[in-house]
Design an enzyme around this catalytic site. Sequence first.
Site, PDB file in Angstrom:
ATOM      1  N   LYS A 189       9.913  36.239   6.794  1.00 53.16           N
ATOM      2  CA  LYS A 189      10.525  37.262   7.650  1.00 53.16           C
ATOM      3  C   LYS A 189      10.102  37.082   9.095  1.00 53.16           C
ATOM      4  O   LYS A 189      10.900  37.263  10.001  1.00 53.16           O
ATOM      5  CB  LYS A 189      10.165  38.674   7.180  1.00 53.16           C
ATOM      6  CG  LYS A 189      10.950  39.113   5.956  1.00 53.16           C
ATOM      7  CD  LYS A 189      10.990  40.634   5.849  1.00 53.16           C
ATOM      8  CE  LYS A 189      11.635  41.068   4.553  1.00 53.16           C
ATOM      9  NZ  LYS A 189      11.611  42.513   4.337  1.00 53.16           N
ATOM     10  N   LYS A 213      18.316  33.495  -4.067  1.00 52.83           N
ATOM     11  CA  LYS A 213      18.623  34.773  -4.691  1.00 52.83           C
ATOM     12  C   LYS A 213      19.628  35.564  -3.839  1.00 52.83           C
ATOM     13  O   LYS A 213      19.549  35.531  -2.620  1.00 52.83           O
ATOM     14  CB  LYS A 213      17.313  35.579  -4.804  1.00 52.83           C
ATOM     15  CG  LYS A 213      17.438  36.854  -5.614  1.00 52.83           C
ATOM     16  CD  LYS A 213      16.088  37.533  -5.766  1.00 52.83           C
ATOM     17  CE  LYS A 213      16.120  38.910  -5.137  1.00 52.83           C
ATOM     18  NZ  LYS A 213      15.046  39.804  -5.566  1.00 52.83           N
ATOM     19  N   LYS A 264      20.852  41.414   0.081  1.00 56.71           N
ATOM     20  CA  LYS A 264      21.676  42.290   0.898  1.00 56.71           C
ATOM     21  C   LYS A 264      21.516  41.974   2.374  1.00 56.71           C
ATOM     22  O   LYS A 264      22.283  42.449   3.192  1.00 56.71           O
ATOM     23  CB  LYS A 264      21.349  43.756   0.609  1.00 56.71           C
ATOM     24  CG  LYS A 264      19.879  44.157   0.737  1.00 56.71           C
ATOM     25  CD  LYS A 264      19.714  45.608   0.317  1.00 56.71           C
ATOM     26  CE  LYS A 264      18.295  46.129   0.385  1.00 56.71           C
ATOM     27  NZ  LYS A 264      17.445  45.843  -0.750  1.00 56.71           N
TER      28      LYS A 264
END
Length: 335
Positions: A115, A198, A201
């Site tokens: 991130k 994966k 969203k």
Amino acid sequence: MEESKKVIFSGIQPSGNLTIGNYYGALKNWVKLQDEYDTYYCIVDLHAITVKQEPKELRRRTLEVLAIYLACGLDPEKNTIFIQSHIPAHSEAAWLLNCFTYTGELSRMTQFKDKSARYGESSISAGLLTYPVLMAADILLYNADLVPVGSDQKQHLEITRDIASRFNNLYSPTFKIPEPYIGKSGARIMDLQHPEKKMSKSADNPNSYILIMDPPEVIRNKINRAVTDTIGVVKYSDDQPGIKNLMDILSVATGKGIDEIEREYEGQGYAKFKKDVGEAIIEELLPVQNKVKEYLNNKDLLEAIYTKGSEKANYVARKTLSKMQRKIGFVAKSR
Ligand code: TRP
């Protein structure tokens, strides 16, 4: 007997719209646990603000996640369903646990590294670094035995276990050491454009995911555009990750086995197969979507549900928090 049930804790961030990855990987399985376990399902809004959120959107999505929990079949009588920020003990326990966690172990976490690479040095909040400590607080406050998490969250559960043991060893047994819950049938749904990743969203390309609330024509289009290969046979093989993912989706949506699907589409190419995958998803999601809309039109009911959930959650969480405070050596407040 209530007391003998094992405790399960899990949560989803209202940081983006939920996908069929959340549905098949988590929600559909959570529903199956509600009779057997003492379950806490949280909407983790404190985690969501570790990256920038638009206030109006955050508020809307938090209620939508709650509506989705309910529409998927989580019964508020059987599960403790609540909003993380409504329970002050999560923030308080996270601070305490921060002081038993090392910056070295936090900066080595895979998700933090990913991130922070994505958001750029100057916009990485301290919250993003200490995110796993808040997650540890979530889990430990309720003495969870089991935590259903995807493989991307295993490391966070590991550090939760480390922090809990460290605290227990330093003082005296306080926390239960939680284990991951590995579902029997949970599917890992992959990104439709990059089937080696994966489904998330937060992917940049909306064709990468199908949202639980996507309308039928959008679902059809996204499945149509899903990456496949030039092999041209519906076969469950690592050489065909796109097809494999679509087969997994069709299998969880219809209950058909993988072998059955291979046989059914033998010698047929991809067009009919993709069409059926799309329709199977639509058939499953339409009733869920209608219920979500009903719940969202009944804000009073939603409020009653999260208020009731937070009362039970608050009671349990405060008890654990007081125990932590006492062991650390804080002077007890007068009542
Ligand atoms: N970090 C989890 C995720 O992004 C969400 C989460 C927060 C969670 N607290 C939790 C999951 C506690 C399980 C238990 O998926």
